[in-house]
Design an enzyme around this catalytic site. Structure first.
Site, PDB file in Angstrom:
ATOM      1  N   LYS A 186       0.840  -1.210   0.000  1.00  0.00           N
ATOM      2  CA  LYS A 186       0.000   0.000   0.000  1.00  0.00           C
ATOM      3  C   LYS A 186       0.870   1.253   0.000  1.00  0.00           C
ATOM      4  CE  LYS A 186      -1.743   1.782   4.019  1.00  0.00           C
ATOM      5  NZ  LYS A 186      -1.487   3.226   4.162  1.00  0.00           N
ATOM      6  N   ASN A 187       1.865   1.263   0.875  1.00  0.00           N
ATOM      7  CA  ASN A 187       2.646   2.491   1.049  1.00  0.00           C
ATOM      8  C   ASN A 187       3.583   2.775  -0.123  1.00  0.00           C
ATOM      9  OD1 ASN A 187       1.312   2.893   3.391  1.00  0.00           O
ATOM     10  ND2 ASN A 187       3.043   2.516   4.753  1.00  0.00           N
ATOM     11  N   ILE A 230       8.241   7.041  16.811  1.00  0.00           N
ATOM     12  CA  ILE A 230       7.947   7.732  15.547  1.00  0.00           C
ATOM     13  C   ILE A 230       6.690   8.602  15.679  1.00  0.00           C
ATOM     14  CG2 ILE A 230       7.431   7.446  13.084  1.00  0.00           C
ATOM     15  CD1 ILE A 230      10.235   6.566  13.686  1.00  0.00           C
ATOM     16  N   ARG A 233      -8.337  -0.095   5.103  1.00  0.00           N
ATOM     17  CA  ARG A 233      -7.421   0.831   4.421  1.00  0.00           C
ATOM     18  C   ARG A 233      -6.142   0.128   3.995  1.00  0.00           C
ATOM     19  NH1 ARG A 233      -5.541   5.018   8.061  1.00  0.00           N
ATOM     20  NH2 ARG A 233      -4.227   5.314   6.263  1.00  0.00           N
ATOM     21  N   ARG A 253       1.128  14.795  13.114  1.00  0.00           N
ATOM     22  CA  ARG A 253       1.565  14.618  11.727  1.00  0.00           C
ATOM     23  C   ARG A 253       1.619  15.910  10.915  1.00  0.00           C
ATOM     24  NH1 ARG A 253      -0.840   8.959   9.559  1.00  0.00           N
ATOM     25  NH2 ARG A 253       1.124   8.872   8.458  1.00  0.00           N
ATOM     26  N   ARG A 309      -4.266  11.106   4.595  1.00  0.00           N
ATOM     27  CA  ARG A 309      -3.229  12.137   4.677  1.00  0.00           C
ATOM     28  C   ARG A 309      -2.283  12.130   3.486  1.00  0.00           C
ATOM     29  NH1 ARG A 309      -1.275  14.766   8.606  1.00  0.00           N
ATOM     30  NH2 ARG A 309       0.699  14.313   7.626  1.00  0.00           N
ATOM     31  N   CYS A 323      -4.236  12.928  12.939  1.00  0.00           N
ATOM     32  CA  CYS A 323      -5.049  11.730  12.820  1.00  0.00           C
ATOM     33  C   CYS A 323      -4.924  10.952  14.111  1.00  0.00           C
ATOM     34  CB  CYS A 323      -4.643  10.898  11.615  1.00  0.00           C
ATOM     35  SG  CYS A 323      -3.049  10.144  11.797  1.00  0.00           S
ATOM     36  N   ASP A 335       4.711   0.673  11.952  1.00  0.00           N
ATOM     37  CA  ASP A 335       3.465   0.045  11.491  1.00  0.00           C
ATOM     38  C   ASP A 335       3.311  -1.390  12.006  1.00  0.00           C
ATOM     39  OD1 ASP A 335       2.755   2.337  10.214  1.00  0.00           O
ATOM     40  OD2 ASP A 335       3.228   1.648   8.192  1.00  0.00           O
TER      41      ASP A 335
END
Ligand code: UD1
Length: 423
Positions: free
Chosen positions: A22-23, A327, A397, A121, A92, A116, A305
């Site tokens: 996804k990223n 993070i 998502r 962020r 985002r 979020c 993540d």
């Protein structure tokens, strides 16, 4: 709103195939804005964030075809250089269109993404970079307005190796003739995949000896075809689900070297992994799970993540494990939900102390973000009895065909829509 109903307590077994990242897919789709020529992208996962990105491209004037995980993006007349808040607030990463649009039109107006669930962020690193490249950045009525008479190559040192800022600035610099050097950049595999795609489009991005990225900007880029890299976060999530349920699972179609730290931590915890070239086999393990401290960090450090799914595993350890989230400032929203399932977790600022329990218990819980949602699903797979996970839209998502993949591994998980009373 959909929920997952999970009957836990079953060991996962079998093989699961990993989807495209996804990223990586999101910024690569955004990068197609840098050309009017057709781009063909394979292994694009069918996820809510991907569909939002495709909507954004269509809104901006691209023609999009998306079938069987292949997205074909062509230009359909002229492009717009602004986005409505409606689209940005859904995701985002929408803000990443700023780089390509600024490069192409010398002006762009993008709503400022808010915070979020996992943190504030900000986008200051992106904006500082654009300023170095010659743009003026103004915030007015919730929008960032970027303008430049002329964009000029520059040396930019990022104050933190932000993934999004590295990608946004790279995309912009590709269309600024001359040499731009980006230092203290993100080194995530998703960034490498974006660079591979940009170079296929005719960009010239190289890595310098000290890890800096050197971009020789061009006046135009062309269309390209690319297959998105495997999703290392999905890979890690399934491996953690296999370990937590004491299963016997092969995760195939992945790039194991993208998760090296996780494999070391799991081996330290007691698990045996057979690491192959493009697969990883979790062997059955019945012994005690040793507590292992992890601290999230930019790649190649422990991925933020995977912090939430890791925490679920540690709720079952023999002792007390620390989890440091360095993070994002608010990424322990899953902890109180795990506590509702019988976990023993105490959080203080960026540290969670997880004391292992013998067994998790099934409960009704709520996902508050994507990866935290996956942590609850894994907990539900471990806990005997019926767990209900609400707000599945967060999980949708980022995990393609989650319930189908888990069912194929022997899990009992069903999607339920209480409004329609439908499974
Ligand atoms: C990306 C990933 C996300 C992952 C994160 C960190 C996507 C779509 N998302 O998010 O899944 O968790 O990397 O690996 O790829 N920051 C600033 N100012 C900025 C930019 C970032 O202060 O201008 C801070 C953020 O608030 C955060 C940290 O830097 O605390 C890391 O953010 P960043 O690397 O930019 O993450 P994203 O690209 O948003």
């Amino acid at each position: 709103m959909d929920r997952f109903i999970i009957h836990g307590g079953k060991k996962l077994h079998g093989t699961v195939h990993i989807s495209g990242s996804k990223n990586a897919a999101l910024p690569i789709l955004v990068a197609t804005l840098l050309t009017d020529e057709p781009c063909v992208l394979h292994r694009v996962p069918n996820l809510r964030d991907v569909r939002t990105t495709l909507k954004i491209l269509e809104y901006l004037g691209k023609k999009v075809e998306y079938k069987d995980n292949t997205a074909t993006i062509t230009a359909d007349g002229t492009l717009k250089n602004t986005l409505p808040y409606e689209l940005v607030k859904q995701m985002r990463a929408s803000f990443w269109v700023a780089g390509p649009l600024l490069a192409r039109f010398k002006t762009a107006e993008i709503p400022l993404p808010g915070g979020c669930a996992i943190g504030v962020r900000p986008v200051d690193i992106h904006l500082k970079g654009f300023e170095k490249l010659g743009a003026e950045c103004e915030t007015k009525a919730g929008n960032v307005i970027l303008r430049a008479r002329e964009l000029t190559p520059a040396k930019i040192v990022l104050r933190f190796p932000s993934v999004g800022a590295t990608q946004n600035l790279l995309m912009c610099a590709c269309l600024i003739p001359g040499e731009t050097v980006l230092e203290n950049v993100a080194k995530e595999p998703e960034v490498d995949d974006v660079i591979a795609f940009l170079n296929k489009m005719g960009a010239d991005i190289r890595q310098g000896e000290k890890g800096q990225l050197i971009v020789h900007g061009k006046t135009a880029l062309h269309g390209a075809e690319h297959t998105v890299v495997a999703d290392r976060i999905e890979t890690g999530s399934y491996v953690l689900a296999a370990c937590a349920t004491r299963g016997d699972v092969t995760v195939s179609g992945c790039v194991p070297e993208h998760n090296s730290i996780l494999w070391e931590d799991l081996q330290e915890a007691g698990f045996t992994l057979d690491i192959q070239k493009d697969a990883i086999h979790v062997l059955p393990y019945e012994g005690a799970i040793k507590p292992v401290r992890v601290r999230t960090a930019p790649y190649p450090g422990f991925a933020t993540d995977l912090q939430a799914p890791w925490m679920t595993l540690m709720t079952l350890c023999d002792g007390t494990a620390e989890v440091d989230e360095d993070i994002f400032e608010n990424r322990f929203m899953h902890a109180p939900e795990l506590v509702r399932m019988g976990a023993d977790i105490v959080t203080e600022k960026s540290v969670a102390r997880v004391t292992g329990v013998k067994e998790l218990s099934a409960a009704h819980v709520q996902a508050s973000d994507l990866r935290g949602g996956m942590a609850l699903v894994i907990a539900g797979l471990c806990a005997p009895g019926e767990t209900e996970v609400e707000r599945v839209y967060h999980i949708d998502r980022g995990y393609e065909n989650l319930e189908q993949k888990l069912t194929a591994l022997g899990a009992d998980i069903r999607r339920y829509n209480p409004d329609k009373n439908e499974f």
